[in-house]
Design a protein around this motif. Structure first.
Motif, PDB file in Angstrom:
ATOM      1  N   LEU A 128      16.159   2.997  -7.335  1.00 14.73           N
ATOM      2  CA  LEU A 128      14.932   2.589  -8.008  1.00 14.73           C
ATOM      3  C   LEU A 128      13.736   2.635  -7.063  1.00 14.73           C
ATOM      4  O   LEU A 128      12.624   3.006  -7.450  1.00 14.73           O
ATOM      5  CB  LEU A 128      15.099   1.191  -8.595  1.00 14.73           C
ATOM      6  CG  LEU A 128      16.054   1.112  -9.792  1.00 14.73           C
ATOM      7  CD1 LEU A 128      16.404  -0.331 -10.105  1.00 14.73           C
ATOM      8  CD2 LEU A 128      15.444   1.786 -11.009  1.00 14.73           C
ATOM      9  N   SER A 129      13.962   2.258  -5.801  1.00 14.25           N
ATOM     10  CA  SER A 129      12.883   2.329  -4.814  1.00 14.25           C
ATOM     11  C   SER A 129      12.410   3.765  -4.634  1.00 14.25           C
ATOM     12  O   SER A 129      11.199   4.017  -4.496  1.00 14.25           O
ATOM     13  CB  SER A 129      13.356   1.765  -3.476  1.00 14.25           C
ATOM     14  OG  SER A 129      13.655   0.397  -3.582  1.00 14.25           O
ATOM     15  N   ALA A 142       5.947   4.772  -0.186  1.00 16.32           N
ATOM     16  CA  ALA A 142       4.609   5.373  -0.154  1.00 16.32           C
ATOM     17  C   ALA A 142       3.598   4.472  -0.858  1.00 16.32           C
ATOM     18  O   ALA A 142       2.446   4.340  -0.426  1.00 16.32           O
ATOM     19  CB  ALA A 142       4.643   6.747  -0.806  1.00 16.32           C
ATOM     20  N   GLY A 143       4.015   3.846  -1.947  1.00 13.80           N
ATOM     21  CA  GLY A 143       3.116   2.959  -2.672  1.00 13.80           C
ATOM     22  C   GLY A 143       2.662   1.787  -1.830  1.00 13.80           C
ATOM     23  O   GLY A 143       1.494   1.381  -1.872  1.00 13.80           O
ATOM     24  N   ASN A 144       3.589   1.250  -1.021  1.00  9.52           N
ATOM     25  CA  ASN A 144       3.237   0.145  -0.139  1.00  9.52           C
ATOM     26  C   ASN A 144       2.304   0.597   0.970  1.00  9.52           C
ATOM     27  O   ASN A 144       1.317  -0.076   1.304  1.00  9.52           O
ATOM     28  CB  ASN A 144       4.508  -0.473   0.441  1.00  9.52           C
ATOM     29  CG  ASN A 144       4.217  -1.579   1.430  1.00  9.52           C
ATOM     30  OD1 ASN A 144       4.152  -1.334   2.627  1.00  9.52           O
ATOM     31  ND2 ASN A 144       4.042  -2.784   0.932  1.00  9.52           N
ATOM     32  N   GLU A 145       2.608   1.756   1.563  1.00 14.77           N
ATOM     33  CA  GLU A 145       1.811   2.238   2.695  1.00 14.77           C
ATOM     34  C   GLU A 145       0.396   2.628   2.275  1.00 14.77           C
ATOM     35  O   GLU A 145      -0.534   2.573   3.083  1.00 14.77           O
ATOM     36  CB  GLU A 145       2.522   3.421   3.351  1.00 14.77           C
ATOM     37  CG  GLU A 145       3.816   3.019   4.063  1.00 14.77           C
ATOM     38  CD  GLU A 145       4.586   4.209   4.629  1.00 14.77           C
ATOM     39  OE1 GLU A 145       4.224   5.360   4.278  1.00 14.77           O
ATOM     40  OE2 GLU A 145       5.538   3.989   5.398  1.00 14.77           O
ATOM     41  N   ALA A 166      -3.583   3.983  -7.832  1.00 17.08           N
ATOM     42  CA  ALA A 166      -3.168   5.379  -8.012  1.00 17.08           C
ATOM     43  C   ALA A 166      -1.679   5.519  -7.717  1.00 17.08           C
ATOM     44  O   ALA A 166      -1.167   4.916  -6.765  1.00 17.08           O
ATOM     45  CB  ALA A 166      -3.957   6.288  -7.079  1.00 17.08           C
ATOM     46  N   PRO A 167      -0.939   6.300  -8.514  1.00 19.34           N
ATOM     47  CA  PRO A 167       0.488   6.499  -8.223  1.00 19.34           C
ATOM     48  C   PRO A 167       0.653   7.251  -6.908  1.00 19.34           C
ATOM     49  O   PRO A 167      -0.150   8.139  -6.587  1.00 19.34           O
ATOM     50  CB  PRO A 167       0.980   7.332  -9.407  1.00 19.34           C
ATOM     51  CG  PRO A 167      -0.238   7.997  -9.940  1.00 19.34           C
ATOM     52  CD  PRO A 167      -1.368   7.050  -9.701  1.00 19.34           C
ATOM     53  N   PRO A 168       1.662   6.907  -6.105  1.00 20.84           N
ATOM     54  CA  PRO A 168       1.845   7.559  -4.806  1.00 20.84           C
ATOM     55  C   PRO A 168       2.362   8.989  -4.897  1.00 20.84           C
ATOM     56  O   PRO A 168       2.384   9.704  -3.910  1.00 20.84           O
ATOM     57  CB  PRO A 168       2.868   6.655  -4.109  1.00 20.84           C
ATOM     58  CG  PRO A 168       3.626   6.031  -5.230  1.00 20.84           C
ATOM     59  CD  PRO A 168       2.648   5.841  -6.338  1.00 20.84           C
ATOM     60  N   VAL A 183      11.831   8.819   2.378  1.00 14.65           N
ATOM     61  CA  VAL A 183      13.099   8.142   2.648  1.00 14.65           C
ATOM     62  C   VAL A 183      12.902   6.638   2.630  1.00 14.65           C
ATOM     63  O   VAL A 183      12.026   6.108   3.317  1.00 14.65           O
ATOM     64  CB  VAL A 183      13.693   8.581   4.010  1.00 14.65           C
ATOM     65  CG1 VAL A 183      14.910   7.724   4.366  1.00 14.65           C
ATOM     66  CG2 VAL A 183      14.088  10.053   3.961  1.00 14.65           C
ATOM     67  N   MET A 184      13.711   5.966   1.812  1.00 16.07           N
ATOM     68  CA  MET A 184      13.776   4.506   1.828  1.00 16.07           C
ATOM     69  C   MET A 184      15.015   4.148   2.640  1.00 16.07           C
ATOM     70  O   MET A 184      16.143   4.460   2.240  1.00 16.07           O
ATOM     71  CB  MET A 184      13.882   3.952   0.413  1.00 16.07           C
ATOM     72  CG  MET A 184      14.050   2.440   0.360  1.00 16.07           C
ATOM     73  SD  MET A 184      12.659   1.518   1.071  1.00 16.07           S
ATOM     74  CE  MET A 184      11.428   1.756  -0.225  1.00 16.07           C
TER      75      MET A 184
END
Length: 327
Positions: A121-122, A129-132, A140-142, A286-287
């Protein structure tokens, strides 16, 4: 096979990292054993060996147990490993030396399958990317390619205890769940409501691939450059099994060449990531987590209890259910 004698009832926990071993200490001391814990560096093999020389039983996580180790531990009767995988234990050598071995099966079915879902899911939602980019691209979507879970085909490699638990959780969420496991009966697939697939079919049709097989000579680098070439859906890869099942160099190439969407990794080529593993960890697609998919507060307690119970049983010449080489 030579049965070993033992005169000095000493138990040693050789691998650090467990916050508290109160259960182990109380269990063994109540049964007449001296309990000792190695507190040095993880790779200090020589000191570990010195501590184990007069031990009748040892508790391990990642220490290698092979002929060379066994030849210098003449009193050793049993080895118990914290965890499911046991690729660091030479079972044939242990059997020749009269040493019983055990792992712990099933304790992490829920924690690992939960973690695998979390990684998937992450990756789907591109949370890293969304967090960074939260300040520079707020609202905006990452990425453009953010799929929805109900449209995805999940491919599971390895339908054992953890893979089966994941399948049960995933079936209501995904469009379809397919799996590859040549060691599981057709009846089991039917019971789980999972479509049986060849490895080639799984590579070709799965939008997300989750790895749950053991590390063996056959599964080492099972996911290599050729495998990535066969992945037609540009899938997400999640690995909570063993790092060496994926060829890390090939994985980096697949990420760089946009052959896969992203990857969720809890395991790497080495226990403490080095060089290429670090590049993967820092890759924007990569998560990564630090090999704690197995952990939950419940799973931790069960793991420690069963590992210690297994060792005590083997020292009493019994074969617990988790025994890997009963005799």
């Amino acid at each position: 096979m030579t049965q070993r004698r033992f005169d000095n009832p000493k138990i040693v926990l050789l691998d650090p990292g467990i916050a508290s071993c109160t259960y182990e200490k109380e269990l063994f001391e109540e049964n007449g054993y001296h309990f000792d814990v190695f507190e040095g560096e993880k790779d200090d093999y020589e000191t570990k060996l010195k501590m184990a020389t007069d031990a009748v039983g040892i508790l391990i996580r990642f220490t290698e147990i092979n002929d060379a180790f066994l030849e210098q531990t003449p009193h050793l009767k049993a080895v118990a490993r914290y965890g499911v995988g046991y690729d660091n234990i030479d079972l044939d050598a242990c059997t020749r030396h009269g040493v019983r071995c055990s792992n712990v099966r099933g304790y992490g079915n829920h924690s690992v399958s939960d973690h695998a879902l979390a990684l998937m899911l992450s990756c789907m939602r591109m949370l890293k990317a969304g967090n960074e980019n939260i300040y520079s691209q707020f609202s905006a979507p990452p990425a453009e390619d953010i799929p929805e879970i109900h449209q995805q085909v999940l491919g599971i490699i390895g339908l054992g205890r953890i893979g089966s638990t994941l399948a049960q959780k995933a079936t209501p969420l995904f469009k379809k769940v397919i799996a590859y496991d040549p060691f599981i009966s057709d009846k089991k697939f039917e019971e789980l409501g999972v479509k049986k697939a060849s490895l080639e079919e799984l590579f070709e049709t799965a939008n997300i691939i989750s790895i749950h097989c053991n590390l063996t000579d056959d599964s080492r680098h099972l996911i290599d450059e050729k495998a990535f070439e066969r992945m037609e859906q540009r899938p997400i890869i999640a690995n909570t099994a063993r790092g060496e099942i994926i060829d890390e160099e090939a994985l980096m190439g697949a990420l760089e060449n946009d052959k896969i969407h992203s990857a969720g990794l809890d395991v790497f080529k080495t226990e403490i990531p080095h060089e290429l593993s670090k590049e993967l960890i820092n890759h924007p697609k990569v998560m990564a987590t630090g090999h704690y998919a197995w952990y939950s507060d419940r799973a931790q307690k069960e793991l420690q209890k069963r590992t210690a119970d297994n060792l005590l049983a083997m020292l009493q010449d019994k074969n617990p259910d988790d025994c890997l080489n009963p005799f």
